[in-house]
Design an enzyme around this catalytic site. Structure first.
Site, PDB file in Angstrom:
ATOM      1  N   LYS A   1       0.858  -1.182   0.000  1.00 18.52           N
ATOM      2  CA  LYS A   1       0.000   0.000   0.000  1.00 18.52           C
ATOM      3  C   LYS A   1       0.895   1.232   0.000  1.00 18.52           C
ATOM      4  O   LYS A   1       1.712   1.410   0.895  1.00 18.52           O
ATOM      5  CB  LYS A   1      -0.876  -0.031   1.241  1.00 18.52           C
ATOM      6  CG  LYS A   1      -1.742   1.197   1.428  1.00 18.52           C
ATOM      7  CD  LYS A   1      -2.667   0.987   2.618  1.00 18.52           C
ATOM      8  CE  LYS A   1      -3.446   2.231   2.953  1.00 18.52           C
ATOM      9  NZ  LYS A   1      -4.280   2.029   4.161  1.00 18.52           N
TER      10      LYS A   1
ATOM     11  N   LYS B   1      -2.365  -1.523  -3.709  1.00 17.34           N
ATOM     12  CA  LYS B   1      -3.232  -0.355  -3.584  1.00 17.34           C
ATOM     13  C   LYS B   1      -2.411   0.921  -3.647  1.00 17.34           C
ATOM     14  O   LYS B   1      -1.384   0.973  -2.981  1.00 17.34           O
ATOM     15  CB  LYS B   1      -3.931  -0.465  -2.226  1.00 17.34           C
ATOM     16  CG  LYS B   1      -4.797   0.683  -1.858  1.00 17.34           C
ATOM     17  CD  LYS B   1      -5.344   0.462  -0.471  1.00 17.34           C
ATOM     18  CE  LYS B   1      -5.990   1.760  -0.027  1.00 17.34           C
ATOM     19  NZ  LYS B   1      -6.300   1.781   1.355  1.00 17.34           N
TER      20      LYS B   1
HETATM   21  C1  PBG Z   1      -7.203   3.091   6.254  1.00 19.29           C
HETATM   22  C2  PBG Z   1      -7.516   2.959   4.805  1.00 19.29           C
HETATM   23  C3  PBG Z   1      -7.387   3.928   3.799  1.00 19.29           C
HETATM   24  C4  PBG Z   1      -7.910   3.354   2.625  1.00 19.29           C
HETATM   25  C5  PBG Z   1      -8.307   2.056   2.956  1.00 19.29           C
HETATM   26  N1  PBG Z   1      -8.044   1.825   4.299  1.00 19.29           N
HETATM   27  C6  PBG Z   1      -6.920   5.327   3.852  1.00 19.29           C
HETATM   28  C7  PBG Z   1      -5.528   5.643   4.186  1.00 19.29           C
HETATM   29  O1  PBG Z   1      -4.648   4.771   4.270  1.00 19.29           O
HETATM   30  O2  PBG Z   1      -5.297   6.825   4.412  1.00 19.29           O
HETATM   31  C8  PBG Z   1      -8.020   4.031   1.286  1.00 19.29           C
HETATM   32  C9  PBG Z   1      -9.133   3.547   0.428  1.00 19.29           C
HETATM   33  C10 PBG Z   1      -9.534   4.477  -0.679  1.00 19.29           C
HETATM   34  O3  PBG Z   1      -8.933   5.531  -0.914  1.00 19.29           O
HETATM   35  O4  PBG Z   1     -10.511   4.134  -1.352  1.00 19.29           O
HETATM   36  N2  PBG Z   1      -5.909   2.748   6.620  1.00 19.29           N
HETATM   37 ZN    ZN Z   2      -5.525   3.477   8.756  1.00 17.74          ZN
END
Ligand code: PBG
Ligand code: ZN
Length: 328
Positions: free
Chosen positions: A199, A252
Site C-alpha cells: 500500500k 493499492k
Molecule cells: C485506512 C484505509 C485507507 C484506505 C483504505 N483503508 C486510507 C488511508 O490509508 O489513508 C483508502 C481507500 C480508498 O482511498 O478508497 N488505513
Molecule cells: Zn488506517
C-alpha cells in the site's frame, strides 16, 4: 515461425465482434468484484461530496444496499466504520467494541444473508484515533509494536461478529503474524486474512479520508505506507506477509501500480487483489460529469487492465454501477 511477414495479419482476429469475443484473453466477472461500504453509527444516509454515487449508510440502509447488490451479483463487501460522536480516543478503544458500528453491521449482514454474502472487514485504527493516525502515537512518532494489541483485538472482535475475512491496512510491521496468531488462539482459524501488503502513501486516498473521517490531524502516513518510487520493496513487503500467513495479498492503489501487480503475480502463488481506490473513482466521475470521458468505457478499460495485469480480485466503488449498467 513463418518467414514471409507480409502473410501475418493480426487484424484477422479483430475482424468481427464474434471473432473478438472468441479470442479475448481477459474478462471482468461479477464474482471478482468487491463493493466497499462506509457504515455510520446512526441510521440514514449521508452523501460524500467527493464521491458522487457513494454514500455512508446506517445499518438498515446497508442491509438494503447489500440486498440489491446481491441481485446484481455482488457477493463480497468490504466494510469500513465511522466512529460515533465522541468515540475517538488516543488509543482507539472503540475499534474493538463488540457492539461497535462494524461489529454490529457484520452480525446483521450475516444474520440476514448468511453464506450468501462474503464479508471482509478493514482492520485499522485511523477511523477511531482522535489524531487520525493508523497506530498509537507517542511524541509525534507512530508506534509499531505498541499498536499490535489494539489491532489484534479489533480483528478478533470482527471475526467473532462473523466476518469471513479481515484485512489489516495500516502497512506497519508484523501485523499479519500477530493477527493470525490472535485469531488462531481464539479458535478462529477459518477466518481468512487479506493483507494490504503493498500500500503506497498515495494522494489517491483523499476522498476516502473525507468519507471515513480518517485524515491524520498532523503529518502524513509516509513513515508507514510505501514510497511510490519503490518496486523492489513491494516484493519484500509481499514476501514477508506471505511468510507471516496472509491468505490474499493486495496492491493499492491500482492503476498507477500495474507494474507491481504484474510483478507480484509472477512472484507469488497467492490470490491477488487490486484496490481501485477512492481517488481513482472520483477522477473518472469528475471527468464524466463534465462530459470529457465516456464513463462506462473508461471504467471497463480500467478494470480489465487490472485483470490483465494479474489481479484476481477487484475492490472498486464502481462495482454496483458497472454491473447495473452492464458496462463490463
Ligand atoms: C485506512 C484505509 C485507507 C484506505 C483504505 N483503508 C486510507 C488511508 O490509508 O489513508 C483508502 C481507500 C480508498 O482511498 O478508497 N488505513
Ligand atoms: Zn488506517
Amino acid at each position: 515461425m513463418q518467414q514471409d511477414s507480409s502473410l501475418q495479419r493480426p487484424r484477422r482476429l479483430r475482424s468481427s465482434p464474434l471473432m473478438r469475443e472468441l479470442v479475448a484473453e481477459t474478462a471482468v466477472e461479477a464474482r471478482s468484484l468487491v463493493m466497499p461500504h462506509f457504515v455510520l453509527p446512526s441510521s440514514g444516509r449521508a452523501a460524500i461530496a467527493s464521491m458522487p454515487g457513494i454514500e455512508r449508510v446506517g445499518r438498515e440502509q446497508l442491509l438494503h444496499d447489500v440486498e440489491s447488490d446481491l441481485e446484481l451479483g455482488i457477493k463480497s463487501v468490504l466494510l469500513f466504520g465511522l466512529a460515533a460522536e465522541g468515540h475517538k480516543s488516543p488509543a482507539a478503544e472503540a475499534s474493538k467494541d463488540p457492539s461497535g458500528v462494524v461489529q454490529q453491521a457484520v452480525s446483521t449482514l450475516k444474520a440476514e444473508f448468511g453464506d450468501e454474502i462474503f464479508v471482509i472487514c478493514d482492520v485499522c485504527l485511523c477511523a477511531y484515533t482522535d489524531h487520525g493516525h493508523c497506530g498509537l502515537i507517542e511524541g509525534g512518532r507512530v508506534l509499531n509494536d505498541a499498536s499490535l494489541p489494539a489491532l489484534c483485538d479489533m480483528a478478533v472482535s470482527l471475526a467473532e461478529a462473523g466476518a469471513d475475512m479481515v484485512a489489516p491496512s495500516d502497512m506497519m510491521d508484523g501485523r499479519v503474524r500477530a493477527i493470525r496468531r490472535a485469531l488462531d488462539s481464539r479458535g478462529l482459524e477459518d477466518t481468512a486474512l487479506m493483507s494490504y501488503a503493498v500500500k503506497y502513501a498515495s494522494a489517491y486516498y483523499g476522498p476516502f479520508r473525507d468519507a471515513a473521517d480518517s485524515a491524520p490531524g498532523q503529518g502524513d502516513r509516509k513513515s508507514y505506507q510505501m514510497d511510490p518510487r519503490n518496486a523492489r520493496e513491494a516484493l519484500r513487503e509481499a514476501q514477508l506477509d506471505e511468510a507471516e500467513g496472509a491468505d490474499i495479498l493486495m496492491v493499492k492503489p491500482a492503476l498507477a501500480y500495474l507494474d507491481i501487480i504484474a510483478e507480484l503475480r509472477r512472484a507469488s502463488n497467492l490470490p491477488l487483489a487490486a484496490y481501485h481506490v477512492s481517488g481513482e473513482y472520483s477522477a473518472i466521475k469528475a471527468a464524466a460529469e463534465r462530459g470529457w470521458l465516456d464513463e462506462p468505457r473508461v471504467v471497463a478499460e480500467n478494470l480489465v487492465a487490472l485483470r490483465r495485469a494479474g489481479a484476481d480480485i477487484l475492490i472498486t466503488y464502481y462495482a454496483r454501477e458497472a454491473l447495473r449498467g452492464a458496462w463490463l
